[in-house]
Scaffold this motif. Structure first.
Motif, mmCIF file in Angstrom:
data_model
loop_
_atom_site.group_PDB
_atom_site.id
_atom_site.type_symbol
_atom_site.label_atom_id
_atom_site.label_comp_id
_atom_site.label_asym_id
_atom_site.label_seq_id
_atom_site.Cartn_x
_atom_site.Cartn_y
_atom_site.Cartn_z
ATOM 1 N N ASN A 136 0.832 -1.282 0.267
ATOM 2 C CA ASN A 136 -0.064 -0.092 -0.124
ATOM 3 C C ASN A 136 0.776 1.335 -0.014
ATOM 4 O O ASN A 136 0.476 2.350 -0.686
ATOM 5 C CB ASN A 136 -0.883 -0.055 1.238
ATOM 6 N N SER A 137 2.071 1.269 0.814
ATOM 7 C CA SER A 137 2.886 2.135 0.657
ATOM 8 C C SER A 137 3.585 2.713 -0.563
ATOM 9 O O SER A 137 3.739 3.758 -0.854
ATOM 10 C CB SER A 137 3.593 2.383 1.668
ATOM 11 N N SER A 138 3.896 1.602 -1.348
ATOM 12 C CA SER A 138 4.530 1.739 -2.669
ATOM 13 C C SER A 138 3.592 2.369 -3.680
ATOM 14 O O SER A 138 3.882 3.128 -4.419
ATOM 15 C CB SER A 138 5.047 0.255 -2.837
ATOM 16 N N GLU A 139 2.137 1.985 -3.578
ATOM 17 C CA GLU A 139 1.224 2.418 -4.256
ATOM 18 C C GLU A 139 1.167 3.908 -4.228
ATOM 19 O O GLU A 139 0.966 4.639 -5.322
ATOM 20 C CB GLU A 139 -0.147 1.684 -4.257
ATOM 21 N N LYS A 140 0.947 4.523 -2.847
ATOM 22 C CA LYS A 140 0.983 5.884 -2.725
ATOM 23 C C LYS A 140 2.318 6.614 -3.147
ATOM 24 O O LYS A 140 1.931 7.617 -3.579
ATOM 25 C CB LYS A 140 0.817 6.084 -1.048
ATOM 26 N N LYS A 141 3.272 6.077 -3.263
ATOM 27 C CA LYS A 141 4.515 6.646 -3.491
ATOM 28 C C LYS A 141 4.460 6.948 -5.166
ATOM 29 O O LYS A 141 4.924 7.763 -5.489
ATOM 30 C CB LYS A 141 5.724 5.964 -3.276
ATOM 31 N N ARG A 142 3.869 6.069 -5.683
ATOM 32 C CA ARG A 142 3.714 5.779 -7.271
ATOM 33 C C ARG A 142 2.761 6.829 -7.622
ATOM 34 O O ARG A 142 2.911 7.693 -8.626
ATOM 35 C CB ARG A 142 3.145 4.941 -7.544
ATOM 36 N N LEU A 143 1.720 7.192 -6.872
ATOM 37 C CA LEU A 143 0.573 8.195 -7.192
ATOM 38 C C LEU A 143 1.188 9.730 -7.002
ATOM 39 O O LEU A 143 1.012 10.672 -7.679
ATOM 40 C CB LEU A 143 -0.773 8.090 -6.324
ATOM 41 N N ASN A 144 1.760 9.808 -5.696
ATOM 42 C CA ASN A 144 2.376 11.005 -5.528
ATOM 43 C C ASN A 144 3.944 11.220 -6.255
ATOM 44 O O ASN A 144 4.378 10.401 -6.538
ATOM 45 C CB ASN A 144 2.740 10.932 -3.824
ATOM 46 N N MET A 145 4.015 12.787 -6.161
ATOM 47 C CA MET A 145 5.439 13.076 -7.010
ATOM 48 C C MET A 145 6.535 12.794 -5.950
ATOM 49 O O MET A 145 6.330 13.203 -4.600
ATOM 50 C CB MET A 145 5.460 14.541 -7.676
ATOM 51 N N THR A 146 7.662 12.458 -6.459
ATOM 52 C CA THR A 146 8.776 12.647 -5.889
ATOM 53 C C THR A 146 9.455 13.829 -5.756
ATOM 54 O O THR A 146 8.928 14.775 -6.365
ATOM 55 C CB THR A 146 9.769 11.575 -6.092
ATOM 56 N N GLU A 147 10.620 14.056 -5.083
ATOM 57 C CA GLU A 147 11.145 15.359 -4.798
ATOM 58 C C GLU A 147 11.940 15.764 -5.861
ATOM 59 O O GLU A 147 12.130 16.832 -6.393
ATOM 60 C CB GLU A 147 12.314 15.244 -3.543
ATOM 61 N N ARG A 148 12.425 14.878 -6.734
ATOM 62 C CA ARG A 148 13.179 14.819 -8.138
ATOM 63 C C ARG A 148 12.326 15.536 -9.032
ATOM 64 O O ARG A 148 12.452 16.498 -9.750
ATOM 65 C CB ARG A 148 13.865 13.776 -8.498
ATOM 66 N N GLU A 149 10.967 15.318 -9.107
ATOM 67 C CA GLU A 149 9.797 15.380 -9.822
ATOM 68 C C GLU A 149 9.384 16.791 -9.680
ATOM 69 O O GLU A 149 9.094 17.535 -10.364
ATOM 70 C CB GLU A 149 8.601 14.444 -10.043
ATOM 71 N N LYS A 150 9.433 17.293 -8.444
ATOM 72 C CA LYS A 150 8.816 18.438 -8.014
ATOM 73 C C LYS A 150 9.848 19.700 -8.511
ATOM 74 O O LYS A 150 9.479 20.497 -8.941
ATOM 75 C CB LYS A 150 8.809 18.544 -6.320
ATOM 76 N N LYS A 151 11.209 19.417 -8.278
ATOM 77 C CA LYS A 151 12.190 20.246 -8.783
ATOM 78 C C LYS A 151 12.215 20.374 -10.254
ATOM 79 O O LYS A 151 12.344 21.552 -10.813
ATOM 80 C CB LYS A 151 13.440 19.629 -8.277
ATOM 81 N N MET A 152 11.938 19.281 -10.919
ATOM 82 C CA MET A 152 11.895 19.417 -12.444
ATOM 83 C C MET A 152 10.514 20.376 -12.890
ATOM 84 O O MET A 152 10.555 21.059 -13.876
ATOM 85 C CB MET A 152 11.858 18.061 -12.969
ATOM 86 N N LEU A 153 9.564 20.228 -12.214
ATOM 87 C CA LEU A 153 8.255 20.885 -12.693
ATOM 88 C C LEU A 153 8.514 22.383 -11.972
ATOM 89 O O LEU A 153 8.111 23.313 -12.944
ATOM 90 C CB LEU A 153 6.913 20.322 -11.680
#
Length: 282
Positions: free
Chosen positions: A159-176
């Protein structure tokens, strides 16, 4: 009961394939107790029995520490030692030989990056692995092979791995953030405001260079013709009716020709035979 047991086993295999990425051919890591159980209960060939359990092709592995432990047990485990030597050996990084449980726990680890299934008959070792690592456990019960159901720890990690897939990582936030900063900088150079960029798109002209409208044009619904299946079919004319219609058209055409030429109409002459004049008197 056999069908229900098979469905339950396939359900657990599907859980690990979907949530943790286990793929065929499945890799099964066997310890000495599991190999000894297969030999004593004559579950042969072992690869076909395990492939029927998991529902796919299988590769069997063991470690050199397991083989060393079987050698120490003596002649009673000679057949199981020979069977274990036929399996392919998985590399264990430690140089000195360790016990089978320590060796297998190091090879699998907490994340089980190699996606191993573990075959063991040690109940305490199975409970320990269910609380610490992500590994599906295979064991034998007489001449039947079974799979342990996924534990609460394994379900929580899924369940925790599924939540991580749905939310953005820190690297993706910086790129955005970098991409938005570039867009805002380019808009400031062009003279457009932030509200115009993100909320209301700018429309310079209603038509572009090709003459196509920017806004969609909706066509009005117009009345269509009658349904040809609901209409009556035309009756076929007989030969006499055709002759009558031809004669009518000919008379109409002759009358129209006379009108165009300007010929006077024929007047009917009436005879005066029946009428007598006044009688003469002497």
């Amino acid at each position: 009961m056999r069908v229900k047991r098979q469905k339950k086993n396939r359900r657990t295999v599907r859980f690990f394939t979907v949530c943790f990425g286990f793929r065929q051919p499945y890799k099964v890591l066997c310890d000495g107790t599991f190999v000894h159980h297969l030999v004593t209960n004559e579950i042969t060939p072992a690869d076909t029995a395990i492939s029927d359990l998991l529902g796919g092709p299988v590769k069997l592995f063991t470690t050199r520490c397991v083989l060393a432990e079987l050698q120490k047990l003596g002649n009673d485990f000679s057949e199981s030692l020979e069977a274990a030597q036929m399996l392919s050996t998985a590399t264990c990084e430690h140089e000195e030989t360790k016990t089978a449980t320590e060796c297998l726990s190091e090879v699998i680890g907490n994340k089980n990056s190699e996606h191993f299934f573990l075959g063991t008959q040690d109940a305490e070792f199975r409970k320990k692995l269910q609380q610490e690592s992500i590994v599906p456990l295979v064991f034998g019960l007489r001449n039947i092979l079974l799979i342990d159901q996924p534990s609460e720890f394994q379900r929580q990690t899924a369940n925790s791995s599924e939540k991580k897939r749905l939310n953005m990582t820190e690297r993706e936030k910086k790129m955005l953030e970098k991409q938005t900063a570039r867009i805002l900088a380019s808009n400031k150079e062009e003279g457009t405001s932030e509200y115009e960029q993100w909320e209301t798109p700018r429309v310079v002209s209603t038509r572009n260079g090709l003459g196509v409208m920017d806004r969609p044009q909706f066509k009005r619904k117009r009345a269509k013709g009658p349904n040809p299946l609901s209409c009556m079919k035309k009756k076929k004319e007989s030969s006499s009716e055709k002759a009558r219609s031809i004669s009518k058209t000919e008379t109409k055409s002759s009358a129209e020709k006379e009108k165009k030429e300007g010929t006077p109409k024929r007047r009917r002459k009436r005879s005066k035979k029946g009428k007598s004049g006044p009688e003469k008197t002497d």
